[in-house]
Scaffold this motif. Structure first.
Motif, mmCIF file in Angstrom:
data_model
loop_
_atom_site.group_PDB
_atom_site.id
_atom_site.type_symbol
_atom_site.label_atom_id
_atom_site.label_comp_id
_atom_site.label_asym_id
_atom_site.label_seq_id
_atom_site.Cartn_x
_atom_site.Cartn_y
_atom_site.Cartn_z
ATOM 1 N N VAL A 1 0.727 -1.440 -0.038
ATOM 2 C CA VAL A 1 0.181 -0.190 0.047
ATOM 3 C C VAL A 1 0.978 0.990 -0.412
ATOM 4 O O VAL A 1 1.872 1.157 0.819
ATOM 5 C CB VAL A 1 -0.690 -0.293 1.270
ATOM 6 C CG1 VAL A 1 -1.711 1.247 1.268
ATOM 7 C CG2 VAL A 1 -1.931 -1.194 1.280
ATOM 8 N N ALA A 2 0.483 2.110 -1.011
ATOM 9 C CA ALA A 2 0.976 3.753 -1.044
ATOM 10 C C ALA A 2 0.179 4.416 -0.205
ATOM 11 O O ALA A 2 -1.191 4.731 -0.946
ATOM 12 C CB ALA A 2 1.070 4.007 -2.499
ATOM 13 N N ILE A 3 0.207 5.258 0.672
ATOM 14 C CA ILE A 3 -0.243 5.966 1.374
ATOM 15 C C ILE A 3 0.438 7.532 1.791
ATOM 16 O O ILE A 3 1.023 7.003 1.920
ATOM 17 C CB ILE A 3 -0.186 4.852 4.007
ATOM 18 C CG1 ILE A 3 -0.912 3.369 3.217
ATOM 19 C CG2 ILE A 3 -1.283 5.908 4.391
ATOM 20 C CD1 ILE A 3 0.400 2.984 3.439
ATOM 21 N N THR A 4 -0.504 8.154 1.412
ATOM 22 C CA THR A 4 -0.311 8.961 1.491
ATOM 23 C C THR A 4 -1.279 10.341 2.564
ATOM 24 O O THR A 4 -1.974 9.393 3.108
ATOM 25 C CB THR A 4 -0.880 10.326 0.441
ATOM 26 O OG1 THR A 4 -2.296 9.795 -0.097
ATOM 27 C CG2 THR A 4 0.313 9.655 -0.617
ATOM 28 N N VAL B 1 -0.748 3.636 11.858
ATOM 29 C CA VAL B 1 -1.455 5.264 10.735
ATOM 30 C C VAL B 1 -3.132 4.401 10.900
ATOM 31 O O VAL B 1 -3.158 3.291 10.578
ATOM 32 C CB VAL B 1 -1.141 5.225 9.667
ATOM 33 C CG1 VAL B 1 -1.410 6.217 8.853
ATOM 34 C CG2 VAL B 1 0.190 6.388 10.156
ATOM 35 N N LEU B 2 -3.384 5.385 11.249
ATOM 36 C CA LEU B 2 -5.229 4.454 10.588
ATOM 37 C C LEU B 2 -4.980 4.903 9.485
ATOM 38 O O LEU B 2 -5.346 6.200 8.721
ATOM 39 C CB LEU B 2 -6.653 5.180 11.524
ATOM 40 C CG LEU B 2 -5.786 5.099 13.137
ATOM 41 C CD1 LEU B 2 -7.380 5.469 13.922
ATOM 42 C CD2 LEU B 2 -6.620 3.150 13.116
ATOM 43 N N VAL B 3 -6.029 4.189 8.260
ATOM 44 C CA VAL B 3 -6.329 4.566 6.491
ATOM 45 C C VAL B 3 -7.260 4.707 6.250
ATOM 46 O O VAL B 3 -8.904 3.378 6.618
ATOM 47 C CB VAL B 3 -5.258 3.924 6.149
ATOM 48 C CG1 VAL B 3 -4.026 4.581 6.366
ATOM 49 C CG2 VAL B 3 -5.284 2.636 6.036
ATOM 50 N N ALA C 1 3.598 -3.320 3.711
ATOM 51 C CA ALA C 1 2.962 -4.231 2.911
ATOM 52 C C ALA C 1 2.323 -5.611 3.968
ATOM 53 O O ALA C 1 3.260 -5.706 5.296
ATOM 54 C CB ALA C 1 3.939 -4.759 1.976
ATOM 55 N N GLY C 2 1.441 -6.721 3.945
ATOM 56 C CA GLY C 2 1.594 -7.976 4.625
ATOM 57 C C GLY C 2 0.191 -9.357 3.863
ATOM 58 O O GLY C 2 -0.219 -8.649 2.965
ATOM 59 N N PHE C 3 0.158 -9.399 4.642
ATOM 60 C CA PHE C 3 -0.442 -11.190 4.288
ATOM 61 C C PHE C 3 -1.528 -10.948 3.990
ATOM 62 O O PHE C 3 -2.423 -10.350 5.363
ATOM 63 C CB PHE C 3 0.309 -12.024 4.515
ATOM 64 C CG PHE C 3 1.748 -12.270 4.036
ATOM 65 C CD1 PHE C 3 1.510 -13.203 2.630
ATOM 66 C CD2 PHE C 3 3.159 -13.119 3.981
ATOM 67 C CE1 PHE C 3 2.682 -13.557 1.426
ATOM 68 C CE2 PHE C 3 4.169 -13.522 3.617
ATOM 69 C CZ PHE C 3 3.871 -13.283 2.460
ATOM 70 N N VAL C 4 -2.266 -11.607 3.701
ATOM 71 C CA VAL C 4 -3.676 -11.523 3.811
ATOM 72 C C VAL C 4 -4.579 -12.589 5.122
ATOM 73 O O VAL C 4 -3.606 -13.683 4.784
ATOM 74 C CB VAL C 4 -4.632 -11.442 2.569
ATOM 75 C CG1 VAL C 4 -6.764 -11.576 3.046
ATOM 76 C CG2 VAL C 4 -4.473 -10.195 2.191
ATOM 77 N N GLU C 5 -4.850 -12.687 5.997
ATOM 78 C CA GLU C 5 -5.154 -13.736 7.090
ATOM 79 C C GLU C 5 -6.346 -14.549 6.606
ATOM 80 O O GLU C 5 -7.442 -13.968 5.717
ATOM 81 C CB GLU C 5 -5.512 -12.798 8.384
ATOM 82 C CG GLU C 5 -4.348 -12.510 8.526
ATOM 83 C CD GLU C 5 -4.165 -12.008 9.930
ATOM 84 O OE1 GLU C 5 -5.011 -12.317 10.745
ATOM 85 O OE2 GLU C 5 -2.787 -11.588 10.867
ATOM 86 N N PRO C 6 -6.290 -15.395 6.834
ATOM 87 C CA PRO C 6 -8.030 -16.358 6.328
ATOM 88 C C PRO C 6 -8.970 -15.779 7.313
ATOM 89 O O PRO C 6 -9.335 -14.996 7.963
ATOM 90 C CB PRO C 6 -7.795 -17.664 7.254
ATOM 91 C CG PRO C 6 -5.796 -18.022 7.657
ATOM 92 C CD PRO C 6 -5.960 -16.151 7.317
ATOM 93 N N GLY C 7 -9.774 -15.860 6.329
ATOM 94 C CA GLY C 7 -11.664 -14.860 6.211
ATOM 95 C C GLY C 7 -11.101 -13.494 6.640
ATOM 96 O O GLY C 7 -12.021 -12.526 7.023
ATOM 97 N N VAL D 1 -6.188 -1.929 6.397
ATOM 98 C CA VAL D 1 -6.270 -1.437 7.121
ATOM 99 C C VAL D 1 -5.718 -1.993 8.623
ATOM 100 O O VAL D 1 -5.266 -0.963 9.383
ATOM 101 C CB VAL D 1 -7.772 -1.315 7.895
ATOM 102 C CG1 VAL D 1 -7.950 -0.241 8.903
ATOM 103 C CG2 VAL D 1 -8.388 -0.441 6.421
ATOM 104 N N ARG D 2 -5.487 -3.693 8.317
ATOM 105 C CA ARG D 2 -4.978 -4.213 10.069
ATOM 106 C C ARG D 2 -3.467 -4.037 9.915
ATOM 107 O O ARG D 2 -3.156 -4.010 10.733
ATOM 108 C CB ARG D 2 -5.328 -5.450 9.897
ATOM 109 C CG ARG D 2 -4.763 -6.446 11.153
ATOM 110 C CD ARG D 2 -5.064 -7.495 10.411
ATOM 111 N NE ARG D 2 -4.801 -7.877 9.473
ATOM 112 C CZ ARG D 2 -3.858 -8.297 8.760
ATOM 113 N NH1 ARG D 2 -2.772 -8.669 9.614
ATOM 114 N NH2 ARG D 2 -3.971 -8.891 7.762
#
Length: 326
Positions: free
Chosen positions: A189-192, A238-240, A215-221, A229-230
């Motif tokens: 993700v590119a966050i601005t 940071v909240l996005v 970056a990060g892996f998508v978790e099950p479900g 966001v997580r």
């Protein structure tokens, strides 16, 4: 400005994979008797390259390898697909000495020697300069080879699996289960922020000087948007919001599919998690360009979707580090 997808060298189209023909048990054996079939050999994740193009061996290189290994078959053979000219099959060399021996079967007919231009190179070394078909073929080959290397045993009963369906399935002879290649989805993700600065972090694995988008892996479900966001909150505090999909790129190191997003920060205070991410910083375009040009920090190579996201925000390629004259 060019389309974002044009910045992704690993996402270019390769071969017609001819999926409907893979299950035919005679399909791959028949191809290996056809002189027109081309064989792409891999060794340690490297493929033969000459003058910026993948080099393919003749079909009889597989029989040669069988003889050299005293009747043993190659570790794995996989049907990769069909180009405009020929069918392409992946094979994996098992020993260092095989690389030189197989050189005589590489197109052009010359052996692999120190003084010649034929080199065994990794995907990251050459992806940006390969044609679309060669890049797609190399990505496919690395991804399926990596899957085979770690799925040789049945996850249900532990029995050694056997390869079927032209290399795209592994079957357990004991419980008859079938196992298919898997890809691990990851968001990047590119966050601005409200000043149009970009948020970059330094991963602990990079030593603290190389910065990239988070970056990060998508978790099950979990949905992709929820993963964005997580992950951003976990790694930076940071909240996005306004999560927007940009494009995807396979990253077969070993088995990821990178899903690129942009997002807007609703908070500006940053706090690195201190474990995976050592430092998180906001950068204006001027600050990023100056730091990179002076060699104060590194950013990802142009072959990655991470760099594509950074360049997209920047408005073009971020200037390369200046070379200081003596």
């Amino acid at each position: 400005m060019e389309n974002f997808a044009e910045r992704l060298p690993l996402s270019r189209h390769g071969l017609d994979r001819a999926c409907a023909q893979r299950a035919n048990t005679e399909f791959l054996p028949t191809l290996l008797t056809d002189p027109a079939t081309r064989v792409l050999w891999l060794h340690g994740g490297n493929a033969p390259v000459r003058q910026g193009r993948l080099q393919f061996a003749s079909f009889d290189s597989v029989q040669y390898d069988d003889a050299a290994q005293e009747g043993a078959k190659p570790r794995v053979l996989v049907y990769l697909g069909k180009s405009k000219e020929a069918h392409v099959v992946l094979a994996i060399a098992r020993r260092d000495e095989d690389v030189e021996r197989l050189g005589e079967f590489i197109s052009g007919g010359s052996s692999v020697t120190q003084g010649e231009k034929l080199q065994w190179l990794g995907l990251r070394d050459v992806a940006a300069t390969l044609s679309a078909e060669d890049a797609g073929t190399f990505v496919e080959a690395i991804a399926i080879a990596n899957w085979h290397s770690v799925h040789q045993f049945c996850p249900r009963c532990g029995a050694k699996t056997v390869v079927s369906q032209s290399g795209w399935v592994r079957e357990c002879p004991e419980d008859k289960s079938q196992h298919f290649p898997r890809t691990d989805p990851a968001v990047i993700v590119a966050i601005t922020d409200d000043q149009d600065r970009i948020l970059l972090g330094a991963n602990a694995a990079w030593g603290g000087k190389r910065f990239s988008v988070l970056a990060g892996f998508v978790e099950p479900g979990e949905s992709l948007e929820a993963a964005v966001v997580r992950e951003i909150q976990e790694e930076s505090g940071v909240l996005v919001t306004d999560v927007t999909y940009m494009g995807s790129q396979p990253w077969p190191f070993p088995a990821s599919l990178m899903l690129g997003f942009t997002a807007k920060a609703t908070t500006s205070t940053v706090q690195a998690d201190g474990e995976e991410i050592l430092s998180v910083k906001w950068f204006s375009r001027e600050e990023l360009a100056e730091a990179v040009e002076k060699g104060e920090m590194n950013i990802p190579a142009s072959v990655s979707i991470a760099r594509a996201l950074i360049d997209h925000w920047y408005g073009g390629p971020v200037p390369e580090p200046r070379v200081l004259e003596n």
